[in-house]
Write a protein that holds these residues in place. Structure first.
Motif, PDB file in Angstrom:
ATOM      1  N   ASN A 110       0.834  -1.193   0.000  1.00 37.01           N
ATOM      2  CA  ASN A 110       0.000   0.000   0.000  1.00 37.01           C
ATOM      3  C   ASN A 110       0.875   1.253   0.000  1.00 37.01           C
ATOM      4  O   ASN A 110       1.479   1.606   1.016  1.00 37.01           O
ATOM      5  CB  ASN A 110      -0.916  -0.035   1.235  1.00 37.01           C
ATOM      6  N   THR A 111       0.947   1.890  -1.152  1.00 34.25           N
ATOM      7  CA  THR A 111       1.827   3.057  -1.296  1.00 34.25           C
ATOM      8  C   THR A 111       1.174   4.322  -0.742  1.00 34.25           C
ATOM      9  O   THR A 111       1.829   5.350  -0.618  1.00 34.25           O
ATOM     10  CB  THR A 111       2.156   3.304  -2.784  1.00 34.25           C
ATOM     11  N   LYS A 112      -0.114   4.224  -0.415  1.00 29.25           N
ATOM     12  CA  LYS A 112      -0.835   5.424   0.039  1.00 29.25           C
ATOM     13  C   LYS A 112      -0.753   5.623   1.541  1.00 29.25           C
ATOM     14  O   LYS A 112      -1.709   6.043   2.178  1.00 29.25           O
ATOM     15  CB  LYS A 112      -2.307   5.327  -0.383  1.00 29.25           C
ATOM     16  N   SER A 113       0.359   5.243   2.139  1.00 32.18           N
ATOM     17  CA  SER A 113       0.534   5.486   3.573  1.00 32.18           C
ATOM     18  C   SER A 113       1.988   5.864   3.764  1.00 32.18           C
ATOM     19  O   SER A 113       2.868   5.445   3.015  1.00 32.18           O
ATOM     20  CB  SER A 113       0.153   4.239   4.379  1.00 32.18           C
ATOM     21  N   LYS A 114       2.256   6.651   4.796  1.00 27.90           N
ATOM     22  CA  LYS A 114       3.627   7.140   4.982  1.00 27.90           C
ATOM     23  C   LYS A 114       4.568   6.015   5.410  1.00 27.90           C
ATOM     24  O   LYS A 114       5.780   6.183   5.463  1.00 27.90           O
ATOM     25  CB  LYS A 114       3.660   8.304   5.972  1.00 27.90           C
ATOM     26  N   GLU A 118       9.589   5.791   0.418  1.00 30.92           N
ATOM     27  CA  GLU A 118       9.636   6.543  -0.841  1.00 30.92           C
ATOM     28  C   GLU A 118      10.620   5.963  -1.865  1.00 30.92           C
ATOM     29  O   GLU A 118      10.359   5.949  -3.058  1.00 30.92           O
ATOM     30  CB  GLU A 118      10.086   7.986  -0.569  1.00 30.92           C
ATOM     31  N   TRP A 146      -6.081  -4.967   2.566  1.00 27.55           N
ATOM     32  CA  TRP A 146      -5.802  -4.001   1.507  1.00 27.55           C
ATOM     33  C   TRP A 146      -5.805  -4.711   0.154  1.00 27.55           C
ATOM     34  O   TRP A 146      -6.412  -4.252  -0.816  1.00 27.55           O
ATOM     35  CB  TRP A 146      -4.442  -3.319   1.770  1.00 27.55           C
TER      36      TRP A 146
END
Lengths: 227, 227
Positions: A110-114, A118, A146
């Protein structure tokens, strides 16, 4: 390709064996290892990097086509900050080490979390290194909920409530008779965190000792539920 | 409640133990048992009925709240007709035996196929027997793909193609270091038929022997993919 990987002196043996195409690697025990070696828990992850490269090279020598490493999960992100920083960094390092090999690399999570590092964003599409080769998947900030939520993002219903089996709760302990260690499609969602106990004897040879021993064994297992 | 169930003479021990709330039962080995006892394969299932009642009564004595039995699957229906008839009948008999106990029974499976035994249609909603008690779920003509398809019946997309991880294929062998036998949320869909090999040693203590032994072990496992 080192002969030492090919089952010692009987190198031909490997050819006759049924080699799995796709192997999942759950590299557990870094924190316990650190504790056992007088280090802080978060110092264990670094010691898990070399094994990752070794197991990849060995798998390549065996002719295994795909390897999936369990990096860390969405749930793991609840751990203390020092650990979070350490295992995120270890995943980045692991990915960099893999990039030195002949691999086709995919970072999935899940790339949509800090929590998602990066540095790995560029590799969430499969990318060849050194001409490509073994498919290597690293799960980074992965979550089974997810993963399964893709289908119904618009519907906004949780996967658990969207099952025909929604009336069956999460399973704590799975006991399998007959000496196989696999789930065979048994309630995959309810089984995500289950402990699995295998009884060697066949089911018709059931003895009450089997359940007794399974319960004793279960009592000794850590409960983490992915945390 | 037989004391023999309560861990022999140390009956109090059970109270201090962490008892799983929900236990999954994979009663494998009926056909191998039949062969080993000079019977036809399909004659094994009948010998699996008494164990089912015994394990239920024992679980009740331990205070286990829910039991899920793996009856048969949609895939199992491809087996020879004698076997199909035999394991369907065994599931009906097993359900009838459970109904004599204090249970809250649910039969779960795909009722829209002729593989589903008519006699069990009335029990696809949870039903109390003898005042209710332990939740007992029996999977009858269950399929994990069927289970997960509820969510998207209208969308008509397969569950596999609807995952974020759809680029990761089915896993043949899962190797877990650190001596736990569980999946911890690792790719539940790709893991449905995987063989799971547990390495006692912690991940940083990785040795090439671990993968070697896992591959040797895998070579000896039957491939059925639920068939």
């Amino acid at each position: 390709m080192g002969v030492e990987y090919l089952f010692g002196s009987k190198e031909r043996e490997v050819i006759q064996m049924r080699i799995p195409k796709h192997v999942g690697i759950i590299p557990d025990g870094n924190r316990r290892w650190a504790k056992g070696n007088g280090l802080k828990k978060e110092q264990g992850y670094d010691h898990g990097l070399t094994p990752g490269v070794k197991v990849l090279q060995q798998a390549q020598a065996y002719g295994i086509e795909e390897l999936t490493f369990y990096g860390f999960t969405v749930d793991n992100c609840k751990r203390p900050k020092e650990q979070l920083t350490a295992f995120k960094q270890a995943c980045v390092e692991a990915a960099k080490l893999m990039m030195k090999e002949k691999v086709s690399l995919l970072i999935l999570g899940n790339t949509k979390s800090k929590c998602f590092p990066e540095e790995l964003l560029d590799f969430t599409k499969r990318t060849n290194f050194n001409g490509g080769g073994t498919k290597v998947n690293i799960l980074v900030n992965y979550g089974w909920e997810w993963d399964l939520s893709k289908k119904s993002e618009e519907a906004n219903k949780s996967i658990r409530s969207s099952l025909y089996s929604s009336d069956i709760s999460r399973i704590d302990l799975i006991i399998r008779w007959g000496n196989m260690n696999r789930l065979s499609g048994f309630l995959p969602i309810q089984s995500v965190y289950s402990d699995i106990y295998v009884v060697k004897e066949l089911w018709p040879d059931f003895k009450t000792e089997h359940l007794e021993e399974a319960i004793r064994w279960y009592d000794k297992q850590d409960v983490t539920l992915g945390g």
